[in-house]
Design a protein around this motif. Sequence first.
Motif, PDB file in Angstrom:
ATOM      1  N   ALA A   1      -4.370  12.707  -3.390  1.00 33.30           N
ATOM      2  CA  ALA A   1      -3.522  11.524  -3.497  1.00 33.30           C
ATOM      3  C   ALA A   1      -4.034  10.471  -2.512  1.00 33.30           C
ATOM      4  O   ALA A   1      -5.209  10.426  -2.175  1.00 33.30           O
ATOM      5  CB  ALA A   1      -2.075  11.912  -3.202  1.00 33.30           C
ATOM      6  N   VAL A   2      -3.155   9.610  -2.040  1.00 36.70           N
ATOM      7  CA  VAL A   2      -3.515   8.601  -1.054  1.00 36.70           C
ATOM      8  C   VAL A   2      -3.011   9.065   0.300  1.00 36.70           C
ATOM      9  O   VAL A   2      -1.810   9.164   0.525  1.00 36.70           O
ATOM     10  CB  VAL A   2      -2.896   7.236  -1.417  1.00 36.70           C
ATOM     11  CG1 VAL A   2      -3.248   6.202  -0.357  1.00 36.70           C
ATOM     12  CG2 VAL A   2      -3.383   6.776  -2.782  1.00 36.70           C
ATOM     13  N   GLY A   3      -3.946   9.401   1.171  1.00 32.72           N
ATOM     14  CA  GLY A   3      -3.557   9.843   2.501  1.00 32.72           C
ATOM     15  C   GLY A   3      -3.191  11.305   2.589  1.00 32.72           C
ATOM     16  O   GLY A   3      -2.853  11.792   3.657  1.00 32.72           O
TER      17      GLY A   3
ATOM     18  N   TYR B   1       0.830  -1.203   0.000  1.00 30.80           N
ATOM     19  CA  TYR B   1       0.000   0.000   0.000  1.00 30.80           C
ATOM     20  C   TYR B   1       0.862   1.250   0.000  1.00 30.80           C
ATOM     21  O   TYR B   1       0.548   2.242  -0.667  1.00 30.80           O
ATOM     22  CB  TYR B   1      -0.935  -0.004   1.215  1.00 30.80           C
ATOM     23  CG  TYR B   1      -2.030   1.032   1.110  1.00 30.80           C
ATOM     24  CD1 TYR B   1      -3.113   0.809   0.258  1.00 30.80           C
ATOM     25  CD2 TYR B   1      -1.973   2.224   1.809  1.00 30.80           C
ATOM     26  CE1 TYR B   1      -4.117   1.754   0.134  1.00 30.80           C
ATOM     27  CE2 TYR B   1      -2.973   3.175   1.693  1.00 30.80           C
ATOM     28  CZ  TYR B   1      -4.043   2.934   0.844  1.00 30.80           C
ATOM     29  OH  TYR B   1      -5.038   3.873   0.716  1.00 30.80           O
ATOM     30  N   ILE B   2       1.968   1.189   0.753  1.00 30.20           N
ATOM     31  CA  ILE B   2       2.878   2.335   0.754  1.00 30.20           C
ATOM     32  C   ILE B   2       3.473   2.545  -0.624  1.00 30.20           C
ATOM     33  O   ILE B   2       3.576   3.684  -1.114  1.00 30.20           O
ATOM     34  CB  ILE B   2       3.984   2.138   1.819  1.00 30.20           C
ATOM     35  CG1 ILE B   2       3.373   2.266   3.223  1.00 30.20           C
ATOM     36  CG2 ILE B   2       5.105   3.142   1.624  1.00 30.20           C
ATOM     37  CD1 ILE B   2       4.340   1.912   4.329  1.00 30.20           C
TER      38      ILE B   2
ATOM     39  N   VAL C   1       1.112   6.986  -6.531  1.00 31.54           N
ATOM     40  CA  VAL C   1       0.052   7.955  -6.818  1.00 31.54           C
ATOM     41  C   VAL C   1       0.502   9.362  -6.464  1.00 31.54           C
ATOM     42  O   VAL C   1       0.280  10.319  -7.205  1.00 31.54           O
ATOM     43  CB  VAL C   1      -1.237   7.581  -6.048  1.00 31.54           C
ATOM     44  CG1 VAL C   1      -2.284   8.680  -6.201  1.00 31.54           C
ATOM     45  CG2 VAL C   1      -1.779   6.256  -6.541  1.00 31.54           C
ATOM     46  N   ILE C   2       1.161   9.487  -5.289  1.00 27.40           N
ATOM     47  CA  ILE C   2       1.599  10.801  -4.825  1.00 27.40           C
ATOM     48  C   ILE C   2       2.591  11.430  -5.793  1.00 27.40           C
ATOM     49  O   ILE C   2       2.457  12.586  -6.207  1.00 27.40           O
ATOM     50  CB  ILE C   2       2.208  10.683  -3.418  1.00 27.40           C
ATOM     51  CG1 ILE C   2       1.102  10.401  -2.384  1.00 27.40           C
ATOM     52  CG2 ILE C   2       2.971  11.952  -3.043  1.00 27.40           C
ATOM     53  CD1 ILE C   2       1.626   9.996  -1.032  1.00 27.40           C
TER      54      ILE C   2
ATOM     55  N   TYR D   1       2.126   1.695  -3.450  1.00 30.47           N
ATOM     56  CA  TYR D   1       1.048   2.211  -4.299  1.00 30.47           C
ATOM     57  C   TYR D   1       0.798   3.690  -4.025  1.00 30.47           C
ATOM     58  O   TYR D   1       0.669   4.513  -4.942  1.00 30.47           O
ATOM     59  CB  TYR D   1      -0.232   1.402  -4.059  1.00 30.47           C
ATOM     60  CG  TYR D   1      -1.482   2.078  -4.570  1.00 30.47           C
ATOM     61  CD1 TYR D   1      -1.721   2.210  -5.942  1.00 30.47           C
ATOM     62  CD2 TYR D   1      -2.427   2.603  -3.690  1.00 30.47           C
ATOM     63  CE1 TYR D   1      -2.865   2.833  -6.403  1.00 30.47           C
ATOM     64  CE2 TYR D   1      -3.567   3.234  -4.149  1.00 30.47           C
ATOM     65  CZ  TYR D   1      -3.784   3.350  -5.504  1.00 30.47           C
ATOM     66  OH  TYR D   1      -4.907   3.972  -5.972  1.00 30.47           O
ATOM     67  N   SER D   2       0.729   4.035  -2.735  1.00 26.38           N
ATOM     68  CA  SER D   2       0.447   5.432  -2.384  1.00 26.38           C
ATOM     69  C   SER D   2       1.553   6.352  -2.874  1.00 26.38           C
ATOM     70  O   SER D   2       1.284   7.440  -3.391  1.00 26.38           O
ATOM     71  CB  SER D   2       0.258   5.572  -0.872  1.00 26.38           C
ATOM     72  OG  SER D   2       1.450   5.265  -0.189  1.00 26.38           O
TER      73      SER D   2
END
Length: 870
Positions: free
Chosen positions: A183-185, A29-30, A36-37, A32-33
């Motif tokens: 983004a993610v988060g 997940y990190i 995206v970021i 992936y994030s």
Amino acid sequence: MENNLQPQETQDFNRIIPINIEEQMKTAYIDYSMSVIVGRALPDVRDGLKPVHRRILFAMNELGMGHSKPYKKSARIVGEVLGKYHPHGDTAVYDAMVRMAQDWNIRYPLIDGQGNYGSQDGDGPAAMRYTEARMTRMAEAMLQDIEKETVDFGLNFDDSLEEPTVLPTRIPQLLVNGSSGIAVGMATNMMPHNLSEVVDGCIAYIDNREITVEELMQHVKAPDFPTGGSIYGMEGVKSGYHFGRGRVVLRGKLHVDTKPSGREQIIITEVPYQVNRDTLCNRIGELVNDKILEGIAHINNESNNKEGTRIVMDLKRDAVANVVINQLFKYTELQTSYGINNVAIVKGRPKILSLKELISEFVDFRHDVVYRRTQFELREAEKRAHILQGYLIALDHLDEVIALIRASSTPDIAKDNLVNAGWGLDEIQAKAILELRLQRLTGMEREKIKQEYDDLMKLIAHLKEILANEGLRYEIIKTELNEVKEKFGDVRKTEITLLDNEVSIKDLIKEEDVVITISHLGYIKRTSASDYRAQRRGGRGVMGGKTREEDYIEHLFVASTHHTLLFFTEKGRCYWLNVYQIPEGEKNSKGRAIQNLLQISPDDKVRAIIDVKDLQDAEFVNNNYIVLCTKKGVIKKTALIDFSRPRSTGVNAITIVEGDQLLEAKLTDGLCDIMMAINSGRAIRFPESKVRTTGRGAIGVTGIEVEKEGEEVVGMICVNPETQKDRTVLVVSEKGYGKRTPVDEYRITNRGGKGVKTISVTDKTGRLVGIVDVAESEDLMITCKSGITIRMNVAAISEQGRATQGVKLIRIEEGDEIAALTKLDEQEEDVIFAEEGTEATTTEENTVSPEASTDQAENTTEGEQEAPIA
């Protein structure tokens, strides 16, 4: 149990590594994030672009779609981007491209679109097969020098091509156009700014690396939105600039207009950023139907892409415009807030940035670009100089070179022979000599080669100096930024409105003199003083304000935009208003109802205005006074400090007895002589010390005796005999006659007397309408009830005795009469006649009329005794 596994299968099974699924999900997940970021949602701090925008501009640059080249189909551009650089959906690419072309979504468009690109009312763009596009000049500036190895390139998604990791932009794009993304988060929401202000901020940072955010805000004042509007309060903006997080409250821009029928309209000319105009109108309609907004009779959206925003709301007859406007701000998107969240990619990682950090990152990036560009130019210059040096050697040994080449059987042998000939040539130079065209061997061409070589050696020395001198590199950055400002800079679109508890908006308002006009029916406006041009005495004048038939200009005076005005009404109330808060209007416009600016009761009206430079100056307000007079001759003096604390509801300035009303208010230093004049032609002069200082609620004392029916005070002046010796008393009658008289001709008496003659009143002159104190260096502005205004030099008005009737100052039409007169502090040097279409006459002789000359020596002394205190 029998093992049926084959040897290879057993080997594969042994390579299976058991892992913790929780840890694996965290890691995946990190990854992936971060993808995206970094690769999709957040902009790079250096060029302010996300990958999709960068790829669109780079692809268009590769296709040669500059601002001067023909448009190409949007589908062609989208296909280029998808096929080469951005392996995502075509809708995502087209939507990003469309947004870069919409001037209501982006402060400085990067795409020049042709065709239907949507509208601010929420209409979508046409399909990509119908629209066309090319880059704007600003987009080209972002790609300038990309061919000079100024930025790093990386492989595209299939490793078949290279694309830039960042653009070598000369534009501080991230601050100028802002950015938003989820983004993610984390998310980013960066506001657009004015290019000229951002450039000034960058230059200020280069000049002083220790500059504070507060100092930077002297240049970068606040966000500047493409749709204009007004920022309401600066605390949230300051927080965003200091810490990277804050809030901007944005209001639409509107004004109140009056229809010919007398009914008022609220006209919205700018809506907040990203507010849909149709949705706003529908929301207002819903509020009207739900009885939440009760003052609106009709609303119509007259906006279009060419003329911009225009939403017209007709008000009901009993509606108060200010109340409706406040309800619009409260219940609709006409007031909207935006969260500032300055998150961008810095060195591969997301980071929250302050204003100073945003500017410093851009400046550091520009420094890197300039350094790498200089290195590239130096390498290219040295390569070229090396070849030219070879040419010059060959030309110096031309016959031997020709013979050597003719004797060689192949080009390779010829090249080797040149290298080994002992002239100091290397392989690169030898190859260039072999490719030399015969025409370059002429004498003239040799001179050109020599000149080019000398120029290149100077350039090389300059480039080496740039690489060795950091200060010189920053000077280049400043020069290029100023070029950007000159080429693309424009004026701010979004106004800034500070709240009462914030720093004074005077710091943001240009200080200039303006003409304030208030009509008889209470319409007020401010106009630049330069709009009124001096004319010769006796001229017809020009229109000073368009009024209804029963209305006319009653007050006209000049004030600075940084000053505060004290408004005194006929019922004795005092109200405060900053000059810059008065709506600006054209010279011939009517203005805005003063009840929409001040909380004046409907049966009251403004009678006098005092211009105060600074109510916070303790020394000034403690040593100055307000002198008030009424139509029945009452005079009153109150310390200015009693009026130094503004209240929105106003305060009581004087207690007015029944049948009387306040006429005039003056600011004095306590050492003046006071003069009051009556419409029958009498005037009195007495020292200010004869009027004791009283509180705001006092009644006052008798200043001049008003004995006959129909008599009333028409004006009051306060002159300091010690410091204002150059001033004279100017009186004007209702039919346009006037004159100047020395102050000394009016003997000092006690207050309360009848006074002496100040003008000979006849049927020809009409009754006295005004008295002012003037100096020859000033101009006089006279306004008639019809709206005609004339500006003339005081020096052109003759100086005569008290008992004369004066000379004609302005020609009055039948049924018209003078309504107001005021003085201007600066006299225009050139006398300009009336505009085309208006009559202008030559200067009349300053002669005394026969009727007046007989009374020249007459001085009335009836009112010299002191009257009882009221």
